[in-house]
Design a protein around this motif. Structure first.
Motif, short mmCIF file in Angstrom:
data_model
loop_
_atom_site.label_atom_id
_atom_site.label_comp_id
_atom_site.label_asym_id
_atom_site.label_seq_id
_atom_site.Cartn_x
_atom_site.Cartn_y
_atom_site.Cartn_z
N VAL A 109 -4.31 63.68 96.34
CA VAL A 109 -4.06 65.70 96.55
C VAL A 109 -4.29 65.74 95.11
O VAL A 109 -4.04 65.76 94.37
CB VAL A 109 -2.81 65.67 97.25
N ASP A 110 -5.23 67.19 95.39
CA ASP A 110 -5.28 67.93 93.99
C ASP A 110 -5.05 68.79 93.70
O ASP A 110 -5.18 69.93 95.41
CB ASP A 110 -7.05 68.18 94.00
N HIS A 111 -4.01 69.23 93.39
CA HIS A 111 -3.72 70.59 92.86
C HIS A 111 -4.38 71.39 92.84
O HIS A 111 -4.49 71.17 90.71
CB HIS A 111 -2.10 70.73 92.26
N VAL A 112 -4.75 72.26 92.71
CA VAL A 112 -6.47 73.38 92.48
C VAL A 112 -5.44 74.72 91.43
O VAL A 112 -5.45 74.78 90.72
CB VAL A 112 -6.35 74.14 93.86
N ASP A 113 -3.80 75.09 92.20
CA ASP A 113 -3.35 76.00 91.33
C ASP A 113 -2.09 75.56 91.78
O ASP A 113 -1.85 75.17 92.58
CB ASP A 113 -3.80 77.47 92.45
N ALA A 114 -1.16 76.63 92.02
CA ALA A 114 0.04 76.35 91.53
C ALA A 114 0.86 76.67 93.95
O ALA A 114 1.67 76.25 93.66
CB ALA A 114 1.13 77.29 92.07
N THR A 115 -0.28 77.19 94.17
CA THR A 115 -0.09 76.95 95.77
C THR A 115 -1.48 76.95 96.81
O THR A 115 -1.31 76.37 97.93
CB THR A 115 0.50 78.35 96.17
N THR A 116 -1.83 75.66 96.39
CA THR A 116 -3.09 75.17 96.66
C THR A 116 -3.41 74.18 96.68
O THR A 116 -3.74 74.06 95.28
CB THR A 116 -5.41 75.47 96.84
N ALA A 117 -4.23 73.31 97.83
CA ALA A 117 -4.14 71.47 97.67
C ALA A 117 -4.88 71.41 98.29
O ALA A 117 -5.45 71.76 99.26
CB ALA A 117 -2.77 70.84 97.99
N ILE A 118 -5.66 70.21 97.94
CA ILE A 118 -7.11 69.57 98.62
C ILE A 118 -6.46 68.16 98.93
O ILE A 118 -6.03 67.20 98.02
CB ILE A 118 -8.19 69.59 97.28
N ILE A 119 -6.16 67.77 99.88
CA ILE A 119 -5.96 66.52 100.01
C ILE A 119 -7.65 65.43 101.06
O ILE A 119 -8.22 66.10 101.68
CB ILE A 119 -5.44 66.47 101.57
N HIS A 120 -7.60 64.47 100.48
CA HIS A 120 -8.94 63.44 100.65
C HIS A 120 -8.97 62.46 101.04
O HIS A 120 -8.73 61.32 100.12
CB HIS A 120 -9.18 62.89 99.00
N PRO A 121 -8.44 62.25 102.59
CA PRO A 121 -8.40 61.29 103.52
C PRO A 121 -9.43 60.09 103.28
O PRO A 121 -10.77 60.65 102.98
CB PRO A 121 -8.29 61.71 104.86
N SER A 122 -9.74 58.96 103.81
CA SER A 122 -10.88 58.49 103.74
C SER A 122 -11.11 57.74 104.59
O SER A 122 -10.09 57.11 104.82
CB SER A 122 -11.29 57.92 102.00
N GLY A 123 -12.51 56.64 104.75
CA GLY A 123 -12.21 56.02 106.05
C GLY A 123 -11.82 56.40 107.18
O GLY A 123 -12.45 57.70 107.49
N ARG A 124 -11.11 55.73 108.04
CA ARG A 124 -10.49 56.13 109.36
C ARG A 124 -9.44 57.31 109.35
O ARG A 124 -8.32 56.85 108.83
CB ARG A 124 -10.66 55.47 110.32
#
Lengths: 123, 133
Positions: A17-32
């Protein structure tokens, strides 16, 4: 599997999970994204919202397969994010994921953006 | 009891890994099978196997798949509780924010499913006709 075991900790590393800023995140699931990984995904969303990152982008570029359990987890994530005053968007979906979204007509609720940047835009 | 045919796996989430591996092997052995049919069969079976793992209380799952000239044919058998005949499952749920209740409808949409209760086991046959080019 109980949280805080070594296995659990290892699993938690497998969905960054990347925290882009104080209130925004990017989650990176992979595979299935299916019965096996749905709970981990829900945990990641809960943790993000817990730390005030209620604007969530799910980068599906590395997801090769999704079933109805994976879809359920995305929907649960959307509800969690919105309940916290945020939102959840998906990006970079494969043909297989698109198939699942369109068959279930969830492509209207979970609108897929081409890229993570597109999804972040206007969040 | 006549042993079911196919490989025997534990009827838990690990069956999903095994199922995907067997299907990958199958596609490598039969490269002529169109992508759409591979995807459809894989998804249909994944929904069935997940259902068994989650709801059936089964200990064992038997799995077999074959490719004929006209169709992809898979058979799963599990020693779980009898599967109810009426599934409350829909492709498009009444509440769009429902988190479940779509799996069996997806499985049935993507392939021809037939169910039997045979010697204390649930037996599913899943047939996906191969699309003509």
């Amino acid at each position: 599997m109980r949280p805080c075991t070594e296995e659990w900790n290892q699993l938690m590393l497998e969905m960054p999970v990347d925290h882009v800023d104080a209130t925004t995140a990017i989650i990176h699931p992979s595979g299935r994204l299916d019965l096996q990984t749905a709970q981990l995904f829900r945990t990641k969303v809960a943790a993000a919202v817990e730390s005030s990152h209620h604007r969530i982008v799910v980068d599906l570029a590395q997801v090769t397969f999704m079933d109805s359990s994976g879809l359920g987890a995305l929907i649960a994530g959307l509800k969690t994010a919105r309940q916290a005053g945020g939102d959840l968007r998906i990006a970079a979906v494969s043909a297989q994921v698109t198939m699942v979204l369109e068959l279930t007509q969830m492509h209207r609720v979970l609108r897929a953006h081409d890229t993570v940047d597109d999804a972040l835009d206007g969040m | 009891m006549t042993p079911p045919s196919g490989e025997r796996w534990d009827a838990d989430v690990t069956a999903l890994d095994r199922m995907h591996a067997v299907l990958e092997q199958t596609w490598r052995a039969h490269p002529q099978v169109p992508e759409l049919d591979r995807t459809a069969l894989t998804l249909s079976l994944a929904e069935l196997v997940a259902n068994v793992a989650e709801h059936s209380g089964a200990t064992s799952l038997w799995f077999g798949v074959e490719v004929t000239t006209d169709a992809l044919i898979a058979v799963t058998q599990d020693d779980g509780v009898p599967t109810p005949h009426r599934f409350r499952s829909a492709l498009v749920t009444e509440d769009p924010y429902a988190e479940d209740g779509r799996g069996m409808a997806l499985a049935r949409h993507l392939a021809q499913l037939s169910y039997d209760r045979v010697e204390e086991c649930n037996r599913w046959q899943v047939v996906r006709p191969i699309s003509s080019s």
